[in-house]
Motif scaffolding. Structure first.
Motif, mmCIF file in Angstrom:
data_model
loop_
_atom_site.group_PDB
_atom_site.id
_atom_site.type_symbol
_atom_site.label_atom_id
_atom_site.label_comp_id
_atom_site.label_asym_id
_atom_site.label_seq_id
_atom_site.Cartn_x
_atom_site.Cartn_y
_atom_site.Cartn_z
ATOM 1 N N CYS A 2 0.813 -1.221 0.000
ATOM 2 C CA CYS A 2 0.000 0.000 0.000
ATOM 3 C C CYS A 2 0.843 1.266 0.000
ATOM 4 O O CYS A 2 0.298 2.365 0.123
ATOM 5 C CB CYS A 2 -0.953 -0.004 1.206
ATOM 6 S SG CYS A 2 -0.138 -0.249 2.810
ATOM 7 N N GLY A 3 2.160 1.128 -0.109
ATOM 8 C CA GLY A 3 3.007 2.306 -0.121
ATOM 9 C C GLY A 3 4.326 2.034 0.582
ATOM 10 O O GLY A 3 4.625 0.914 1.004
ATOM 11 N N GLY A 4 5.118 3.088 0.741
ATOM 12 C CA GLY A 4 6.466 2.937 1.260
ATOM 13 C C GLY A 4 6.564 2.338 2.639
ATOM 14 O O GLY A 4 7.520 1.622 2.943
ATOM 15 N N ALA A 5 5.609 2.624 3.523
ATOM 16 C CA ALA A 5 5.659 2.111 4.894
ATOM 17 C C ALA A 5 4.765 0.890 5.084
ATOM 18 O O ALA A 5 4.379 0.570 6.214
ATOM 19 C CB ALA A 5 5.268 3.210 5.882
ATOM 20 N N HIS A 6 4.448 0.208 3.990
ATOM 21 C CA HIS A 6 3.564 -0.965 4.074
ATOM 22 C C HIS A 6 4.052 -2.001 5.080
ATOM 23 O O HIS A 6 3.272 -2.534 5.872
ATOM 24 C CB HIS A 6 3.442 -1.604 2.690
ATOM 25 C CG HIS A 6 3.013 -3.032 2.700
ATOM 26 N ND1 HIS A 6 1.731 -3.421 3.032
ATOM 27 C CD2 HIS A 6 3.706 -4.174 2.448
ATOM 28 C CE1 HIS A 6 1.648 -4.738 2.966
ATOM 29 N NE2 HIS A 6 2.824 -5.216 2.619
ATOM 30 N N SER A 7 5.337 -2.277 5.086
ATOM 31 C CA SER A 7 5.864 -3.316 5.975
ATOM 32 C C SER A 7 5.794 -2.912 7.448
ATOM 33 O O SER A 7 5.960 -3.759 8.325
ATOM 34 C CB SER A 7 7.314 -3.634 5.612
ATOM 35 O OG SER A 7 8.145 -2.498 5.771
ATOM 36 N N LEU A 8 5.532 -1.630 7.722
ATOM 37 C CA LEU A 8 5.432 -1.136 9.098
ATOM 38 C C LEU A 8 3.981 -0.931 9.506
ATOM 39 O O LEU A 8 3.690 -0.174 10.424
ATOM 40 C CB LEU A 8 6.206 0.183 9.230
ATOM 41 C CG LEU A 8 7.691 0.118 8.887
ATOM 42 C CD1 LEU A 8 8.325 1.495 8.991
ATOM 43 C CD2 LEU A 8 8.417 -0.868 9.801
ATOM 44 N N MET A 9 3.057 -1.607 8.839
ATOM 45 C CA MET A 9 1.632 -1.467 9.128
ATOM 46 C C MET A 9 1.113 -2.754 9.772
ATOM 47 O O MET A 9 0.458 -3.574 9.149
ATOM 48 C CB MET A 9 0.857 -1.151 7.842
ATOM 49 C CG MET A 9 -0.592 -0.766 8.060
ATOM 50 S SD MET A 9 -1.373 -0.266 6.497
ATOM 51 C CE MET A 9 -3.106 -0.207 7.008
ATOM 52 N N GLY A 10 1.433 -2.930 11.037
ATOM 53 C CA GLY A 10 0.999 -4.110 11.769
ATOM 54 C C GLY A 10 -0.103 -3.779 12.764
ATOM 55 O O GLY A 10 -0.518 -2.637 12.913
ATOM 56 N N PHE A 11 -0.574 -4.791 13.450
ATOM 57 C CA PHE A 11 -1.558 -4.615 14.514
ATOM 58 C C PHE A 11 -1.549 -5.859 15.380
ATOM 59 O O PHE A 11 -0.855 -6.835 15.095
ATOM 60 C CB PHE A 11 -2.958 -4.334 13.954
ATOM 61 C CG PHE A 11 -3.538 -5.450 13.118
ATOM 62 C CD1 PHE A 11 -4.402 -6.381 13.662
ATOM 63 C CD2 PHE A 11 -3.219 -5.557 11.766
ATOM 64 C CE1 PHE A 11 -4.939 -7.402 12.900
ATOM 65 C CE2 PHE A 11 -3.754 -6.576 10.986
ATOM 66 C CZ PHE A 11 -4.616 -7.497 11.550
ATOM 67 N N VAL A 12 -2.298 -5.841 16.457
ATOM 68 C CA VAL A 12 -2.367 -6.994 17.348
ATOM 69 C C VAL A 12 -3.819 -7.251 17.735
ATOM 70 O O VAL A 12 -4.604 -6.308 17.902
ATOM 71 C CB VAL A 12 -1.496 -6.783 18.611
ATOM 72 C CG1 VAL A 12 -1.993 -5.619 19.448
ATOM 73 C CG2 VAL A 12 -1.435 -8.046 19.453
ATOM 74 N N VAL A 13 -4.187 -8.514 17.817
ATOM 75 C CA VAL A 13 -5.492 -8.927 18.331
ATOM 76 C C VAL A 13 -5.263 -9.562 19.699
ATOM 77 O O VAL A 13 -4.486 -10.505 19.828
ATOM 78 C CB VAL A 13 -6.175 -9.939 17.391
ATOM 79 C CG1 VAL A 13 -7.526 -10.371 17.963
ATOM 80 C CG2 VAL A 13 -6.353 -9.346 15.994
ATOM 81 N N VAL A 14 -5.929 -9.018 20.714
ATOM 82 C CA VAL A 14 -5.790 -9.522 22.075
ATOM 83 C C VAL A 14 -7.076 -10.250 22.446
ATOM 84 O O VAL A 14 -8.163 -9.667 22.424
ATOM 85 C CB VAL A 14 -5.521 -8.381 23.078
ATOM 86 C CG1 VAL A 14 -5.312 -8.950 24.477
ATOM 87 C CG2 VAL A 14 -4.313 -7.559 22.650
ATOM 88 N N ALA A 15 -6.956 -11.544 22.753
ATOM 89 C CA ALA A 15 -8.113 -12.361 23.124
ATOM 90 C C ALA A 15 -8.188 -12.495 24.636
ATOM 91 O O ALA A 15 -7.209 -12.886 25.276
ATOM 92 C CB ALA A 15 -8.015 -13.740 22.474
ATOM 93 N N HIS A 16 -9.343 -12.138 25.224
ATOM 94 C CA HIS A 16 -9.572 -12.200 26.669
ATOM 95 C C HIS A 16 -10.616 -13.264 26.980
ATOM 96 O O HIS A 16 -11.473 -13.576 26.150
ATOM 97 C CB HIS A 16 -10.123 -10.868 27.196
ATOM 98 C CG HIS A 16 -9.322 -9.652 26.828
ATOM 99 N ND1 HIS A 16 -8.411 -9.078 27.673
ATOM 100 C CD2 HIS A 16 -9.315 -8.890 25.699
ATOM 101 C CE1 HIS A 16 -7.881 -8.005 27.101
ATOM 102 N NE2 HIS A 16 -8.408 -7.869 25.899
ATOM 103 N N GLU A 17 -10.567 -13.788 28.195
ATOM 104 C CA GLU A 17 -11.715 -14.553 28.687
ATOM 105 C C GLU A 17 -12.938 -13.641 28.679
ATOM 106 O O GLU A 17 -12.813 -12.416 28.807
ATOM 107 C CB GLU A 17 -11.451 -15.072 30.095
ATOM 108 C CG GLU A 17 -10.337 -16.096 30.183
ATOM 109 C CD GLU A 17 -10.687 -17.438 29.542
ATOM 110 O OE1 GLU A 17 -11.830 -17.593 29.067
ATOM 111 O OE2 GLU A 17 -9.824 -18.333 29.521
#
Length: 323
Positions: free
Chosen positions: A195-210
């Motif tokens: 998607c552009g120059g910083a594509h590889s720096l476009m992460g996220f996290v999914v946190v699963a809770h009880e």
């Protein structure tokens, strides 16, 4: 909820990039099963081609004649490939149909792809926004989650390998994908479409809770920003408005209602900064505010190099207070 630390960030993003063939939910398990079958089929075809090449090069005249005969060409060039492809199509669609089938009782979320971050919204049953966040998704264990995926600029792709499949986010279109985690934990995700120059720096996290922990988390997020602030944080809040942060960012319960950048109402409790590339600490907050362009080039936040050290500390103190 305790403040995020570098160790909690490391735990959330360990094993980066996310493992592709290590499912942690029913939807990712379907995708993994399909992947293994396709890889096994590719190996079988490769071996078959190797055998055919050996026969063509070193086989007897009789074997080579059979290999080039009409019957072999008919069965191995048309009938068997067509049958295998048809079976794979029917079986594959049956296997992964649950990834997009909506039952109606799932938790609903909306994720918008932006250059280069993720806008996250928690929705009620009617699709109305309950809570806004960025770059993190918090979900209850054992419950399917329907994610409405849109893009606000270019094509992105939403992918959490351990929890579900991969789906493109296309401007002007809403695609839907289901996630589910079988056990608590943090699961890394990534934009999977350049998607552009910083594509590889476009992460996220999914946190699963009880389930009970997730409900407490959600209840806490529905509260406005804290009123009681230290002297340094109060100075930071003043600077937040003076230097123009409020024009792009929203902090619920305050005059800051910008929508161009991530919602910062609870930024102090997030695991990461910059869409999964930095642990959320005082030092990284200061560095990001002062010169985010040197950390993630071409992102849409300007650098504030003119701010003094005490002003940067005050702004970071205010950010830390937003939990």
């Amino acid at each position: 909820m305790s403040a995020p630390t570098s160790s909690s960030f490391a735990e959330a993003f360990k094993g980066w990039p996310p493992p592709v063939l290590d499912p942690a939910g029913p939807f990712s398990n379907s995708v993994t099963t399909l992947a293994w079958v396709l890889m096994a089929g590719a190996v079988a075809i490769f071996l078959l081609v190797c055998v055919a090449m050996w026969v063509a090069l070193y086989g007897s005249d009789a074997l080579r004649a059979k290999l080039g005969g009409e019957r072999v060409v008919k069965w191995f060039g048309l009938v068997i490939p067509a049958g295998v492809l048809l079976l794979l199509l029917v079986w594959g669609l049956t296997l992964v149909r649950g990834l997009t089938t909506i039952q109606g009782d799932e938790l609903r979320m909306r994720v918008s792809g932006n250059l280069y971050w993720w806008r996250v919204s928690y929705l009620d049953a009617a699709g109305r926004e309950l809570h806004a966040d960025a770059n993190e998704l918090h979900i209850p264990v054992g419950r399917p989650v329907v994610v409405d995926m849109v893009s606000e600029d270019v094509i992105h792709s939403f992918w959490v390998p351990k929890l579900g499949g991969k789906m493109d986010m296309i401007p002007g279109r809403t695609n839907r994908l289901k996630l589910q985690a079988d056990k608590p934990g943090s699961y890394g995700g990534q934009c999977a479409e350049f998607c552009g120059g910083a594509h590889s720096l476009m992460g996220f996290v999914v946190v699963a809770h009880e389930a009970a922990d997730w409900q407490r988390w959600m209840d806490a997020r529905l509260k406005p920003a804290p009123a009681g602030l230290s002297v340094e944080a109060l100075r930071g809040r003043q600077l937040f408005n003076e230097v123009g942060c409020a024009a792009c960012h929203r902090v619920a319960g305050t005059d800051a209602q910008g929508i161009a950048g991530p919602d910062l109402t609870h930024v102090g409790s997030r695991l990461s900064l910059g869409a999964g590339i930095l642990p959320n600490t005082r030092a990284t907050l200061i560095g990001w505010i002062a010169d985010s362009q040197s950390i993630k080039p071409n992102n849409r936040m300007p650098a504030y190099r003119s701010l003094k050290a005490d002003e940067l500390n005050a702004l970071a103190s205010y950010m830390e207070s937003l939990k």
